[in-house]
Write an enzyme that holds these catalytic residues in place. Structure first.
Site, PDB file in Angstrom:
ATOM      1  N   LYS A  58      -8.221  16.700 -19.800  1.00  0.00           N
ATOM      2  CA  LYS A  58      -8.369  16.488 -18.349  1.00  0.00           C
ATOM      3  C   LYS A  58      -7.560  15.269 -17.942  1.00  0.00           C
ATOM      4  O   LYS A  58      -7.312  14.366 -18.754  1.00  0.00           O
ATOM      5  CB  LYS A  58      -9.841  16.271 -18.005  1.00  0.00           C
ATOM      6  N   ASP A 216     -18.285  13.409 -18.849  1.00  0.00           N
ATOM      7  CA  ASP A 216     -17.410  12.860 -17.801  1.00  0.00           C
ATOM      8  C   ASP A 216     -18.021  11.580 -17.258  1.00  0.00           C
ATOM      9  O   ASP A 216     -19.230  11.513 -17.027  1.00  0.00           O
ATOM     10  CB  ASP A 216     -17.236  13.864 -16.658  1.00  0.00           C
ATOM     11  N   ASP A 257      -0.967 -13.843  -7.744  1.00  0.00           N
ATOM     12  CA  ASP A 257      -2.285 -14.073  -7.169  1.00  0.00           C
ATOM     13  C   ASP A 257      -3.236 -14.649  -8.220  1.00  0.00           C
ATOM     14  O   ASP A 257      -3.996 -15.582  -7.948  1.00  0.00           O
ATOM     15  CB  ASP A 257      -2.830 -12.756  -6.614  1.00  0.00           C
ATOM     16  N   SER A 260      -2.742 -18.318  -8.833  1.00  0.00           N
ATOM     17  CA  SER A 260      -2.746 -19.169  -7.650  1.00  0.00           C
ATOM     18  C   SER A 260      -4.159 -19.346  -7.123  1.00  0.00           C
ATOM     19  O   SER A 260      -5.002 -18.466  -7.263  1.00  0.00           O
ATOM     20  CB  SER A 260      -1.854 -18.540  -6.566  1.00  0.00           C
ATOM     21  N   ALA A 262      -4.434 -19.543  -3.990  1.00  0.00           N
ATOM     22  CA  ALA A 262      -4.294 -18.811  -2.737  1.00  0.00           C
ATOM     23  C   ALA A 262      -4.564 -17.332  -2.980  1.00  0.00           C
ATOM     24  O   ALA A 262      -4.861 -16.901  -4.088  1.00  0.00           O
ATOM     25  CB  ALA A 262      -2.885 -19.018  -2.169  1.00  0.00           C
ATOM     26  N   GLY A 309      -4.954 -18.570   2.298  1.00  0.00           N
ATOM     27  CA  GLY A 309      -5.528 -19.601   1.435  1.00  0.00           C
ATOM     28  C   GLY A 309      -4.563 -20.718   1.113  1.00  0.00           C
ATOM     29  O   GLY A 309      -4.607 -21.303   0.035  1.00  0.00           O
ATOM     30  N   HIS A 779     -10.307  -8.198   2.045  1.00  0.00           N
ATOM     31  CA  HIS A 779     -11.663  -8.640   1.735  1.00  0.00           C
ATOM     32  C   HIS A 779     -12.290  -7.725   0.688  1.00  0.00           C
ATOM     33  O   HIS A 779     -12.073  -6.509   0.702  1.00  0.00           O
ATOM     34  CB  HIS A 779     -12.528  -8.629   3.005  1.00  0.00           C
ATOM     35  N   LEU A 798     -21.675   2.231  17.536  1.00  0.00           N
ATOM     36  CA  LEU A 798     -21.934   1.064  18.383  1.00  0.00           C
ATOM     37  C   LEU A 798     -21.802   1.417  19.860  1.00  0.00           C
ATOM     38  O   LEU A 798     -22.604   0.999  20.698  1.00  0.00           O
ATOM     39  CB  LEU A 798     -20.972  -0.067  18.008  1.00  0.00           C
ATOM     40  N   VAL A 805     -17.330  -1.382  23.301  1.00  0.00           N
ATOM     41  CA  VAL A 805     -16.354  -1.164  22.236  1.00  0.00           C
ATOM     42  C   VAL A 805     -14.991  -0.897  22.859  1.00  0.00           C
ATOM     43  O   VAL A 805     -14.839   0.079  23.598  1.00  0.00           O
ATOM     44  CB  VAL A 805     -16.767   0.029  21.342  1.00  0.00           C
TER      45      VAL A 805
END
Length: 1120
Positions: A58, A216, A257, A260, A262, A309, A779, A798, A805
């Site tokens: 697979k 699996d 990254d 660092s 940042a 950052g 994020h 919302l 909105v």
């Protein structure tokens, strides 16, 4: 990001290695990986079972429901596997909307079994704890397990046992299998916790008489826990989602990254696309992608990424050149656009990062012009004006069309300009410069705000009635033209979130006031000074920072400014002392690293005086964050963060770098309260909200960035409810995000009447539903795991609930303004008179950065510059020094003579250092070094003792010999005349004479150097002159030879005069200022250090000179 998917092979390897269970787990480590470059003969040697057993094959590329898609070959022999792979390996396959090439496959033994022996088990994380799902029917047709499976929720920090599992999960399992399954599930859960999994699914899990088979498996691990689990994980390869290739450039940026502090992210979506982005900030990067897709650019969007950052100039350059390299590989018939965007930075020096981008643009200016690239720039934050100026200048000098905008322009307006949806203004309005805010003239009565809309400054008397609650103070049709006419969106089976009333500790509604005192964990002097400046401009009576905690130094005091005055703030080594001496403190701001943030936060929560903690660090493992949240809920502590810039309450208190520098504080009117409270995830976007709110309303009452992690310490609803219960807040703004379901609690609150104030809300990440493959945004929490977690679904919910909105982030400010104006019209908000804040002096360092002042330097240097990203020797970067293999001689040439010397000159210098390195222990310098070493002195003291003996009598003859011989030669004296003159004047000829060596016993060091000079120097006139002098002196006495000091002195003069790098005056100046003696000092230091180490190694005791080697000559005794 934290939760990352791993391959099935990696997941099974972890399970087989580390699961602890009494159940017999079969087929351990019996898997083989196949790709295009697989050597089948070698594979069979490594896995002989491939020839003897039936097999399953697979793809192992994060593809769901492979069985239903016909992507599993079952009950095959090895030849059958090869035949099956011929039709699939390196073939393009569609899985849902995603299209990708099948490259990696997994071969395992086939396990014959019955349908009733298949089970389903899954463990996944939520904020409250970990959920174990079990269904007694597994396999391809398992169906909707969320609805069908039995569920066991294990609260944070708690364990499960076999009795619980049997009682709550195994009710439909045959009795003979309950014991095995219970043991396996407990072992699986412990493995899940120990190895920091966030998701672990096995389907089917087969249980036969022989034991347990894991057929699996799909899994995700918390990548931020690498520093904890590295020993067990090893080097984990995180494959890209199916449908998206793994590019080397992505790996390069990921490596940058990782090295660092940042944040640097890059995901390639369509390398042939014409729209490229280089966006600062995790939240802002999502907003720009949303806006590009809203403008119809989804098919041309080439990449997603962010830099944030406070990356250094070099890091930004490396990031920018990667983007520019990618976008200039293939031409597009419409040309290309590069959007260099960002929100208003809190602490990143925009000018510094833009320097890196400008360097990259200059390096790629020709390809950029060839590919007809147009660049659009929008940025704000510390020193952004200088950054924009530099960016505009590079456009003029290179001829590349670069359109530059600052905070006066809405953040995403440049997207519409770039894609032709709105005109490009020729002369955009310009906000007041930093200096205008910080250096107010005495005649100025107001904060400079030439481009600010200022409803705040207009007093309106009104007798209108309060608005109807249902309308939230705004007629339904007044927003019709700007609100999104959303269609019905399936939100999934969302269940009402559990109320937070179960917490044993009641949390404060008011987190900050004018009297709030805080302790700052970490030596963050810039952030603390920013807080004090904010306090001063808000007219606080006292600084908000009471103390700092820094475990790596002893207790001391740190100097800061309070307005014009210098003050001292105590710094403590441990937190307990700080808390004891400052009982008034109720807030902790933690700048602890991701590795120490958990321990320091848990320690802080042991002190009852603390009711709010802000955690700035990004990358704390989710399991640790959840433990902090649990303790905080029990103790009634509000946590802001992790992965946040913090929050701000205008006129009262700000956390760390929130709100940016003083120019932005003043520009966004954050020195006094307004009527609008907001909550966002992103720190950078919170500052953008400060800007938007200040332009469209009377300003911010309070703003909090809860952080970008999946499990922030406090939620949207926590703060919205605080704002609802705060009389000074008249309207609420929420900037939500893709991922999670927290926004639905706001919907529920509005529907139930718990939230009655107007709520303007927009969830970013709407572009995610348009991408064919999964994209993890900046994020950690910005990833939808189900339909209800998408931004589109949440925005619809919302709006249905009654929140305002907008159509897009572009129109968020318009909606806020409309709602605010309505509240003013009906008297809910009565704008107050603007009162100018006190002037805060600008720091010298920042004023110099802005070019507002100049000061004569205390020192001047022209040989070395360590300020940039790379050390520079006399204009040559250190990388070039090594690349050119310049050696010690080359480096000495750069640092001493500011020249890149010829290769033979560098070799000669190195030879001089070698021949002068040592001359035995008897000479005065070595003797002194040895005596000091045996007296127990350290290396530096011993070396210095030896060096202090160098002078005209020992080792210092190089300069003197060079001067004497040069003067005689240059004046035209014959060698005999020179010898006679020196004899007549009663002077020694420096560089002539040796105590041991003579014309009959030559110094081989001199002979080696002489041979080299004769073979390589273009001319050696002064050396020839000195050798003629030697013939005269040795005829009188055989040991009056040209010694090594003299030889180096005269040969060096020849080198300086004839190598082509110096004028005659420059060569003479180096001799005059003592450069040549430096060669002896440098060389002999090696020998002195050798003698020091030799004495220490031999463990020689204190040296005392023997009496019999001293001639005591005393005056005879004299009596009175």
């Amino acid at each position: 990001m934290s939760a990352k998917a791993i391959s099935e092979q990696t997941g099974k390897e972890f399970l087989y290695k580390y699961i602890c269970t009494s159940a017999a787990v079969q087929n351990r480590f019996r898997y083989a990986s196949v790709s295009t470059d697989t050597d089948w003969n070698r594979l069979v040697q490594d896995h002989p079972w491939l020839l003897t057993e039936k097999l399953v094959v697979k793809p192992d590329q994060l593809i769901k429901r492979r069985g239903k898609l016909g992507l599993v070959g079952i009950n095959l022999d090895l030849q059958g596997v090869k035949d099956w792979l011929k039709d699939r390996l390196m073939k393009e396959t569609a899985v849902g909307k995603a299209k990708g090439v099948l490259k990696n496959f997994l071969i395992e033994p086939f396990v014959p079994h019955k349908q009733e022996e298949e089970f389903y088990v899954c463990v996944y994380a939520t904020r409250e704890g970990d959920h174990v799902l079990f269904h007694h029917e597994g396999g391809v047709e398992v169906g909707d397990v969320d609805a069908k499976a039995l569920r066991l929720m294990v609260p944070v920090n708690e364990k499960i046992n076999e009795e619980q599992v049997t009682e709550q999960l195994l009710t439909h399992v045959p009795d003979d299998k309950k014991g095995v399954l219970a043991s396996f599930i407990v072992g699986l859960f412990n493995l899940y916790e120990d190895l920091y999994f966030t998701y672990l699914e096995i389907n089917p899990l087969v249980v036969t008489q022989d034991g347990v088979y894991v057929l699996d498996m799909a899994a995700k691990i918390d990548a931020t826990a690498d520093y904890i689990c590295k020993a067990k994980w090893g080097d984990v390869d995180f494959p890209p989602p199916f449908g998206r290739e793994a590019y080397p450039e992505e790996a390069y940026i990921a490596d940058l990254d990782a090295k660092s502090g940042a944040s640097l992210k890059l995901t390639l979506l369509n390398p042939r696309g014409r729209i490229w982005t280089m966006v600062a900030g995790g939240g802002a990067s999502v907003v720009y992608s949303d806006t590009i897709c809203d403008c119809g650019g989804v098919d041309e969007l080439a990449n997603y990424g962010e830099y944030s950052g406070a990356p250094s100039e070099q890091q930004t350059y490396d990031y920018a050149k990667t983007i520019l390299s990618l976008m200039t590989r293939e031409k597009h018939n419409e040309g290309k656009v590069l959007i260099i965007g960002g929100s208003i930075a809190n602490f990143t020096n925009v000018a510094a990062t833009f320097k890196g981008i400008v360097r990259a643009i200059k390096d790629y200016q020709e390809p950029l012009k060839e590919h007809e690239v147009t660049i659009f720039v929008r940025r704000g934050g510390p020193n952004y004006q200088e950054g924009l100026r530099v960016m505009g200048e590079v456009g003029k000098t290179t001829g590349i069309p670069i359109h530059v905008f600052g905070t006066e322009t809405h953040m995403t307006a440049i997207v519409g300009m770039a894609l032709g949806h709105r005109p490009i203004p020729h002369e955009p309005p310009v906000d007041a410069h930093t200096a205008n805010f910080l250096l107010n003239s005495s005649t100025s009565s107001k904060t400079p705000a030439p481009t600010r809309t200022a409803s705040f400054s207009e007093t309106r008397a009104t007798n209108e009635a309060a608005p109807n609650k249902k309308s939230k103070g705004l007629p339904a049709d007044s927003l019709h033209s700007i609100l999104w006419p959303l269609k019905n969106v399936v939100t999934g089976d969302w269940k009402e979130a559990q109320a937070s009333a179960g917490s044993s500790g009641a949390k404060a509604t008011t987190l900050f006031s004018k009297h709030t005192k805080t302790i700052v964990w970490g030596m963050q002097t810039r952030a603390v000074q920013g807080m004090l400046d904010f306090d001063y401009v808000c007219s606080r009576d006292e600084p908000s920072v009471a103390a700092m905690v820094y475990p790596f130094t002893g207790d001391h005091k740190q100097k800061f400014y309070w307005g014009h005055k210098e003050i001292l703030i105590p710094v403590y080594k441990n937190m307990a002392d700080a808390m004891k001496k400052h009982p008034e403190v109720e807030v902790l701001i933690s700048f602890a690293s991701l590795r120490s943030a958990f321990d320091s936060t848990m320690e802080a929560m042991q002190f009852p005086q603390i009711h709010t903690i802000a955690i700035i660090a990004e990358g704390i493992p989710e399991a640790l964050t959840r433990k902090m949240i649990k303790v905080a809920d029990e103790k009634g502590v509000t946590i802001i963060g992790p992965a946040t810039v913090g929050g701000i309450k205008p006129g009262c208190f700000k956390i760390g770098n929130t709100g940016g520098m003083l120019d932005n504080i003043l520009a966004s009117k954050l020195y006094r309260p307004g009527s609008v409270a907001y909550v966002s995830r992103s720190g950078g976007m919170s500052n953008e909200l400060n800007n938007i709110v200040s332009r469209t309303t009377d300003g911010v009452y309070e703003g909090v960035a809860i952080g970008g992690d999946r499990y922030p310490g406090s939620t949207f609803m926590d703060h919205v409810l605080r704002y609802q219960d705060t009389p000074g807040v008249k309207m609420i703004v929420v900037l939500g995000e893709i991922g999670g379901t927290e926004e639905y609690k706001i919907c529920q609150g509005i529907k139930e009447g718990r939230i009655t104030k107007p709520v303007v809300c927009w969830c970013i990440g709407t572009c995610a539903t348009m991408f064919s493959s999964e994209v993890q945004f900046g994020h950690a929490g910005a990833c939808a795991n189900q339909a209800s977690e998408t931004a589109v679904a949440k925005n619809q919910a919302l709006r249905d609930a009654g929140a305002y909105v907008p159509k897009s982030f572009d129109e968020l400010g318009d909606v806020i303004k409309t709602v605010y104006n309505d509240l003013v019209d009906n008297g809910t908000i009565v704008p107050a008179e603007e009162v100018p804040p006190p002037t805060v002096p600008m720091d010298y360092s920042w004023a110099r950065e802005l070019g507002l002042i100049r000061k004569p330097a205390s020192f001047m240097t022209s040989i070395c510059d360590e300020r940039g990203q790379e050390l520079i020797y006399a204009g040559m970067p250190i990388t070039e020094v090594f690349k050119e293999e310049m050696g010690i001689g080359g480096v000495l040439g750069l640092l001493w003579f500011q020249r890149r010397l010829p290769r033979y000159a560098c070799q000669f210098i190195e030879m001089c250092l070698m021949v002068t390195a040592d001359h035995g222990p008897a000479v005065s310098g070595a003797h002194n070094t040895i005596v000091c070493a045996r007296a127990g002195k350290d290396l530096i003291s011993s070396l210095t003792s030896g060096l202090l003996t160098i002078g005209d009598r020992f080792g210092g003859a190089l300069d003197a010999a060079a001067k004497q011989f040069s003067k005689a030669f240059d004046s035209g004296m014959l060698p005999m005349e020179f010898v006679n003159k020196m004899k007549k004047d009663g002077k020694l000829i420096m560089g002539i004479g040796h105590r041991v060596k003579s014309i009959n016993n030559p110094d081989m060091r001199v002979q080696i150097l002489k041979d080299f000079v004769k073979q390589n120097f273009p001319s050696s006139q002064l050396l020839d002159y000195a050798l003629d002098v030697e013939k005269i002196t040795t005829s009188k006495k055989p040991n009056l030879i040209l010694n090594v000091d003299g030889f180096i002195g005269v040969a060096f003069v020849d080198l300086l005069r004839t190598c082509g790098g110096f004028t005659r005056d420059e060569a003479d100046e180096f001799v005059e200022i003592g450069a040549l003696n430096g060669v002896f000092v440098l060389g002999r230091s090696m020998g002195f250090i050798g003698h020091y180490l030799d004495q220490k190694r031999l463990k020689q005791g204190l040296y005392r000179h023997p009496w019999d080697d001293i001639s005591y000559v005393l005056p005879e005794h004299m009596s009175m």
